[in-house]
Design a protein around this motif. Structure first.
Motif, PDB file in Angstrom:
ATOM      1  N   ASP A 140      -2.913   4.724  -2.469  1.00 58.54           N
ATOM      2  CA  ASP A 140      -4.061   4.375  -1.293  1.00 58.54           C
ATOM      3  C   ASP A 140      -4.555   5.461  -0.204  1.00 58.54           C
ATOM      4  O   ASP A 140      -5.877   5.515  -0.728  1.00 58.54           O
ATOM      5  CB  ASP A 140      -4.038   3.005  -0.843  1.00 58.54           C
ATOM      6  N   VAL A 141      -3.497   6.014  -0.173  1.00 58.33           N
ATOM      7  CA  VAL A 141      -4.062   7.564   0.262  1.00 58.33           C
ATOM      8  C   VAL A 141      -3.343   8.459   1.242  1.00 58.33           C
ATOM      9  O   VAL A 141      -1.919   8.864   0.113  1.00 58.33           O
ATOM     10  CB  VAL A 141      -4.403   6.993   2.390  1.00 58.33           C
ATOM     11  N   GLY A 161       1.361   5.450   0.426  1.00 57.00           N
ATOM     12  CA  GLY A 161       0.683   6.934   0.785  1.00 57.00           C
ATOM     13  C   GLY A 161       1.539   8.101   0.677  1.00 57.00           C
ATOM     14  O   GLY A 161       2.400   7.780   0.275  1.00 57.00           O
ATOM     15  N   ILE A 172      -4.427   5.477  10.045  1.00 63.12           N
ATOM     16  CA  ILE A 172      -4.357   4.342   8.843  1.00 63.12           C
ATOM     17  C   ILE A 172      -4.439   3.459   9.223  1.00 63.12           C
ATOM     18  O   ILE A 172      -4.770   2.356   9.129  1.00 63.12           O
ATOM     19  CB  ILE A 172      -3.635   5.169   7.802  1.00 63.12           C
ATOM     20  N   LYS A 185      -9.388   5.139  -2.693  1.00 63.33           N
ATOM     21  CA  LYS A 185     -10.599   4.217  -2.539  1.00 63.33           C
ATOM     22  C   LYS A 185     -12.052   4.946  -2.184  1.00 63.33           C
ATOM     23  O   LYS A 185     -13.051   5.046  -3.254  1.00 63.33           O
ATOM     24  CB  LYS A 185     -10.755   2.670  -2.259  1.00 63.33           C
ATOM     25  N   GLU A 186     -12.574   5.004  -1.151  1.00 68.01           N
ATOM     26  CA  GLU A 186     -13.484   5.776  -0.682  1.00 68.01           C
ATOM     27  C   GLU A 186     -13.765   7.315  -1.603  1.00 68.01           C
ATOM     28  O   GLU A 186     -14.864   7.441  -0.877  1.00 68.01           O
ATOM     29  CB  GLU A 186     -13.383   5.843   0.711  1.00 68.01           C
ATOM     30  N   HIS A 223       0.659  -1.016   0.073  1.00 69.00           N
ATOM     31  CA  HIS A 223      -0.004   0.198  -0.069  1.00 69.00           C
ATOM     32  C   HIS A 223       0.797   1.507  -0.365  1.00 69.00           C
ATOM     33  O   HIS A 223       2.262   1.199   0.852  1.00 69.00           O
ATOM     34  CB  HIS A 223      -0.659  -0.183   1.602  1.00 69.00           C
ATOM     35  N   GLU A 265      -6.368   0.173   8.836  1.00 69.71           N
ATOM     36  CA  GLU A 265      -6.348  -1.402   8.212  1.00 69.71           C
ATOM     37  C   GLU A 265      -5.538  -2.296   9.002  1.00 69.71           C
ATOM     38  O   GLU A 265      -5.367  -3.840   8.318  1.00 69.71           O
ATOM     39  CB  GLU A 265      -5.306  -1.069   7.713  1.00 69.71           C
ATOM     40  N   SER A 287      -9.052   9.128   1.561  1.00 75.12           N
ATOM     41  CA  SER A 287      -9.343   8.078   0.574  1.00 75.12           C
ATOM     42  C   SER A 287      -8.962   7.748  -1.028  1.00 75.12           C
ATOM     43  O   SER A 287     -10.156   8.411  -1.066  1.00 75.12           O
ATOM     44  CB  SER A 287     -10.242   6.747   1.972  1.00 75.12           C
TER      45      SER A 287
END
Length: 266
Positions: free
Chosen positions: A64-65, A40, A199, A78-79, A38, A203, A76
């Motif tokens: 990812d972030v 960031g 985070i 993804k969101e 991941h 996770e 995020s």
């Protein structure tokens, strides 16, 4: 401990003096994402500004972030959602600025919702910060009436230490010098490390499973507490002395990319 997350600072770290990422850094990020890690970004910039950069670098699907404003924003990808926390109140901001004005400071505030910056005056330091963020701006006249994630105090390098020392009376602030003329001020509750810790909790992993890259004082706590803290060759001397290791190359010679290729045998 296996590394599951990599967090990378932007200015002075992933980005060169022209504010562009190196080709090897970009390819390393893409390769490690394919391996299941991941990725960031942890920066002092605002999330909306970073998102525009990711599109231009074709990195949107690899990140990812984003931690923005030194921990005051967590986004995020993804969101597609941004969490803002522990903002500086208008009351705090007015008190800080009034306290610092005798040092002939300039200041910079950025409103993510309006995508606009506010300065006390447009001097050379203000122009430099505006050019980095490529944002619209207005001249701000006190009193400030809104809350903001971060305040930049811009002052002559020769007076920056005196300003930092005088701000110690504000015990609810975190004050970091990130350029010779620039002090970044956030709530004491905000830092890149605190945001990464949040985070990790979400996770289900630990800070020991994080590798982080940085070059300045706003990266210090993250490099100290994560599993592998990597300082840039061009970084602040205290950062280099505190980190677990240092890149062989500086930010102008793809230091992050070179380190990632060697460490992960890409």
């Amino acid at each position: 401990m296996k590394i599951r997350w990599i967090f990378i600072d932007l200015d002075g770290t992933l980005l060169d003096q022209h504010k562009q990422p190196g080709s090897k850094g970009l390819s390393a990020i893409k390769a490690l994402k394919q391996k299941g890690l991941h990725i960031g970004l942890a920066t002092g910039r605002s999330v909306d500004i970073v998102l525009k950069l990711l599109k231009s670098w074709q990195l949107v699907n690899q990140i990812d972030v984003i931690i923005g404003m030194n921990g005051a924003q967590i986004y995020s990808l993804k969101e597609a959602a941004c969490f803002r926390q522990h903002l500086l109140s208008a009351e705090q901001l007015n008190a800080i600025i009034t306290f610092c004005l005798p040092y002939n400071i300039n200041y910079y505030l950025y409103d993510m919702m309006k995508q606009k910056a506010y300065l006390h005056r447009l001097d050379d330091y203000g122009k430099y910060i505006i050019s980095i963020n490529q944002s619209a701006y207005d001249i701000q006249v006190q009193p400030i009436i809104n809350n903001y994630e971060k305040l930049l105090v811009l002052c002559e390098p020769s007076t920056s230490k005196a300003v930092i020392d005088s701000l110690q009376s504000f015990t609810d602030l975190r004050v970091m010098r990130t350029l010779s003329f620039c002090l970044e001020i956030v709530s004491i509750e905000n830092s890149k490390c605190n945001a990464v810790r949040q985070i990790c909790e979400h996770e289900g992993c630990s800070l020991r499973e994080v590798m982080a890259f940085g070059d300045e004082m706003n990266d210090l706590d993250l490099l100290l507490e994560c599993g592998i803290g990597v300082a840039m060759l061009n970084g602040n001397e205290q950062i280099k002395a505190s980190a677990d290791c240092c890149t062989e190359y500086d930010n102008n010679h793809d230091g992050v990319g070179e380190f990632l290729y060697q460490y992960f045998f890409i």
